[in-house]
Design a protein around this motif. Structure first.
Motif, mmCIF file in Angstrom:
data_model
loop_
_atom_site.group_PDB
_atom_site.id
_atom_site.type_symbol
_atom_site.label_atom_id
_atom_site.label_comp_id
_atom_site.label_asym_id
_atom_site.label_seq_id
_atom_site.Cartn_x
_atom_site.Cartn_y
_atom_site.Cartn_z
ATOM 1 N N PHE A 34 0.830 -1.205 0.000
ATOM 2 C CA PHE A 34 0.000 0.000 0.000
ATOM 3 C C PHE A 34 0.867 1.260 0.000
ATOM 4 O O PHE A 34 0.649 2.180 -0.790
ATOM 5 N N ILE A 35 1.865 1.261 0.874
ATOM 6 C CA ILE A 35 2.725 2.447 0.948
ATOM 7 C C ILE A 35 3.429 2.680 -0.387
ATOM 8 O O ILE A 35 3.516 3.808 -0.878
ATOM 9 N N ALA A 36 3.887 1.586 -1.015
ATOM 10 C CA ALA A 36 4.597 1.739 -2.288
ATOM 11 C C ALA A 36 3.702 2.399 -3.324
ATOM 12 O O ALA A 36 4.109 3.348 -4.013
ATOM 13 N N LEU B 280 -6.708 3.286 -3.670
ATOM 14 C CA LEU B 280 -5.628 2.312 -3.739
ATOM 15 C C LEU B 280 -5.866 1.135 -2.800
ATOM 16 O O LEU B 280 -5.550 -0.003 -3.132
ATOM 17 N N SER B 281 -6.463 1.415 -1.629
ATOM 18 C CA SER B 281 -6.706 0.282 -0.728
ATOM 19 C C SER B 281 -7.791 -0.625 -1.306
ATOM 20 O O SER B 281 -7.720 -1.850 -1.184
ATOM 21 N N ALA C 72 -9.064 -5.649 -4.378
ATOM 22 C CA ALA C 72 -9.488 -6.333 -5.606
ATOM 23 C C ALA C 72 -8.367 -7.212 -6.130
ATOM 24 O O ALA C 72 -8.599 -8.334 -6.596
ATOM 25 N N SER C 73 -7.138 -6.724 -6.028
ATOM 26 C CA SER C 73 -6.003 -7.486 -6.540
ATOM 27 C C SER C 73 -5.766 -8.751 -5.715
ATOM 28 O O SER C 73 -5.344 -9.779 -6.246
ATOM 29 N N ALA C 74 -6.068 -8.670 -4.429
ATOM 30 C CA ALA C 74 -5.853 -9.834 -3.571
ATOM 31 C C ALA C 74 -6.868 -10.938 -3.857
ATOM 32 O O ALA C 74 -6.650 -12.094 -3.515
ATOM 33 N N MET D 137 -12.306 4.594 5.324
ATOM 34 C CA MET D 137 -12.508 3.765 4.132
ATOM 35 C C MET D 137 -11.196 3.096 3.713
ATOM 36 O O MET D 137 -11.179 1.942 3.292
ATOM 37 N N THR D 138 -10.099 3.830 3.841
ATOM 38 C CA THR D 138 -8.792 3.254 3.502
ATOM 39 C C THR D 138 -8.494 2.070 4.412
ATOM 40 O O THR D 138 -8.083 1.001 3.944
ATOM 41 N N CYS D 139 -8.748 2.269 5.708
ATOM 42 C CA CYS D 139 -8.488 1.181 6.657
ATOM 43 C C CYS D 139 -9.372 -0.014 6.344
ATOM 44 O O CYS D 139 -8.923 -1.165 6.432
ATOM 45 N N LEU D 140 -10.613 0.263 5.964
ATOM 46 C CA LEU D 140 -11.514 -0.834 5.615
ATOM 47 C C LEU D 140 -10.929 -1.639 4.452
ATOM 48 O O LEU D 140 -10.878 -2.877 4.497
ATOM 49 N N GLY D 141 -10.465 -0.915 3.438
ATOM 50 C CA GLY D 141 -9.874 -1.588 2.273
ATOM 51 C C GLY D 141 -8.676 -2.437 2.670
ATOM 52 O O GLY D 141 -8.546 -3.591 2.257
#
Lengths: 319, 256
Positions: free
Chosen positions: B117-119, B164-165, B170-172, B238-242
């Motif tokens: 995520f940070i990247a 992004l999250s 979705a990518s996972a 929302m980011t944390c949820l993702g």
């Protein structure tokens, strides 16, 4: 060093492995032998903490793979079936990344890299992109990746797959040389590989262990005598006696010719290990006028034993 | 903590040695520059008219008439390109079997998720910084009020976290990058669209909930120059949820 106790893994209704137990002490090399889908990879994945088992326990260096996964992971170098490579990276870039990921201290990284490159014969390609390397080189990068942090335990899933014969020998030599210092588990479906490299062999089939043996035990199980199949046009009651009189012959088995007409005149001649009686046998047959139709050595290969051990139903008798 | 940065380094390297980051940045900048240029043309036409009418210009404010619409446009472009940045993060690892390396290394799933995520946030931040050339170029000709612009960019940055999250989540879910991108398009467009459908609905409770869930309404506050705790809370939660959902999915993969 490694102890596996009644390990079981099920995917839904499919049993991948069932009641797998073995132990391995420090410095030993163990081979997992089995046909594809026997559960070799599953067992390795459990040992490397990639997935949890559904039953049983396993521990590496005294740490449980489920309870102390981090400690186990620190001590293991793992080469999966498909080497986990990033094709966009160069070989040394990739190996340094793995070294960092495995927690190798910064000051040990250059020596670790040098060592791994050297051991796996990657010196010339260290600056090349992994995506441009041949399959054999990629396999070696995979092996280097498992070695880079000098782990106590190495788990190698089919390490010689995709290599050419010369490379296979090199890798086997490498694995042999790593034994002693490292405890190694490797899986293979090539039997000579197991006997060439390992002290201990576990034969696994259908998720169950069918045999655990040392290298010597396995080879003695495999070969007790030389066998020759003999086909004669005609024979009499003296035939067996005459053949037994040849020095070196231990037994003659004529059971094969008693049942059907088709195999009429067929014998199996067993002789002592290392003695070739074919010349004398042929001479005897010709002198007695039995009509030699066929004579061939029966090699009971490692594969035969393997098949016998791993096939549920009795293999078809092809003598 | 160290593990996170090892992974951040690797992800950034992969973004920049492959063409992904460059292509995404180029397309993003080209499209947003073009839309910005249109907005300026429109604005200068408007000012001409105003001048001819000799009126004092009460409503004509460069932030309101140029930056606000441009930044809203920019956020639409982001919805379309962010999934392309995130789609590879987990899907590629699964397809290339490199997840086996990550999962058998002494690094926790939380560290893996955060590292990735940070990247991608760093790449995103870079895009935002690059897009700052628009106000800088404009400031040569026109005086610009920087504080609402700062609030707008803060809003965009926080909203990017949500994009992004969700993309990471979705990518996972899959080992196919295209499926990952389509799923994240779905999630992002869904979050974007909640608001308009909420406005149309007569039910006031639904309207309120939908209004709160909508990315657009929160971003609009920031773009107006308003940094509200409500908005910050919304974006961060929302980011944390993702990220949490991503963690769950990656963890559950082990048990399959």
């Amino acid at each position: 060093m490694i102890s596996v106790n009644q390990l079981g893994k099920r995917y839904g209704d499919i049993v991948a492995i069932d009641d797998v137990s073995f132990t391995l002490s420090k410095g030993e090399v163990l081979a997992f032998l089995g046909p594809n889908g026997a559960g070799k990879t599953t067992t390795m994945r459990i040992l490397t903490c990639f997935m949890p088992a559904t039953s049983g326990t396993a521990s590496v260096a005294g740490f449980d793979v489920f309870e102390d996964a981090m400690e186990v992971k620190r001590r293991i170098g793992y080469l999966p079936e498909t080497p986990p490579l990033y094709p966009e990276m160069t070989v040394s870039e990739y190996l340094i990344f793995v070294a960092k990921l495995k927690g190798l201290p910064r000051r040990d990284q250059p020596s670790g890299l040098k060592n791994a490159l050297e051991k796996c014969g990657l010196g010339d390609v260290s600056g090349r992109m992994i995506g441009n390397l041949s399959k054999g080189f990629r396999q070696r990068v995979g092996l280097a990746q498992a070695l880079i942090h000098n782990p106590e335990v190495l788990i190698l899933d089919e390490p010689t797959v995709g290599l050419d014969p010369r490379q296979i020998i090199e890798i086997r030599e490498l694995i042999k040389s790593l034994g002693g210092e490292h405890t190694i588990i490797l899986s293979t479906h090539i039997l000579p590989e197991a006997t060439a490299v390992c002290q201990k062999v576990v034969i696994i089939s259908g998720g169950r262990i069918v045999a655990v043996d040392s290298q010597e035990g396995l080879s003695s199980r495999i070969r007790k005598s030389e066998k020759i199949s003999l086909h004669l046009r005609k024979f009499d009651e003296l035939t067996i006696k005459k053949i037994l009189a040849i020095s070196g012959v231990m037994a003659v088995n004529d059971q094969v010719n008693s049942k059907e007409n088709e195999s009429y005149g067929r014998f199996i001649v067993e002789s002592e290990l290392g003695i070739d009686v074919r010349e004398r046998l042929a001479q005897t047959v010709v002198e007695s006028g039995w009509g030699l139709l066929e004579m061939k050595p029966l090699t009971i290969s490692l594969e035969d034993v393997f098949l016998k051990l791993t096939t549920e139903e009795k293999p078809v008798d092809n003598h | 903590m160290r593990n996170i940065f090892v992974l951040v380094g690797k992800e950034l390297r992969l973004y920049f040695i492959s063409p992904i980051a460059y292509v995404v940045a180029m397309v993003f900048l080209a499209v947003s520059d073009f839309l910005f240029y249109n907005q300026i043309r429109f604005y200068s036409g408007l000012s001409m008219q105003m001048m001819q009418m000799q009126g004092n210009m009460p409503e004509l404010n460069i932030h309101e008439s140029v930056f606000r619409p441009s930044l809203m446009n920019m956020s639409i472009i982001l919805i379309l390109i962010m999934p392309l940045l995130t789609m590879r993060l987990f899907a590629e690892e699964k397809k290339g079997r490199t997840n086996e390396l990550l999962m058998t290394s002494p690094i926790t799933i939380t560290e893996i998720v955060l590292g990735k995520f940070i990247a991608v946030m760093v790449v995103y931040l870079l895009l935002l910084v690059l897009s700052l050339h628009l106000p800088f170029v404009l400031s040569v000709a026109v005086p610009i009020s920087w504080s609402p612009l700062f609030a707008s960019y803060l809003g965009l940055f926080l909203m990017g976290g949500v994009f992004l999250s969700m993309g990471l989540f979705a990518s996972a879910l899959t080992d196919n990058q295209i499926i990952a991108a389509v799923i994240s398009f779905g999630i992002l467009i869904g979050l974007w669209m909640v608001s308009p459908s909420g406005h149309n609905a007569g039910d006031s409770a639904f309207k309120e909930v939908a209004g709160y869930l909508s990315l657009m309404s929160h971003l609009d506050g920031f773009v107006k120059g308003l940094i509200s705790t409500r908005g910050v809370t919304y974006f961060i939660s929302m980011t944390c949820l993702g990220l949490f959902m991503t963690h769950r999915v990656v963890e559950s993969d082990r048990w399959k």
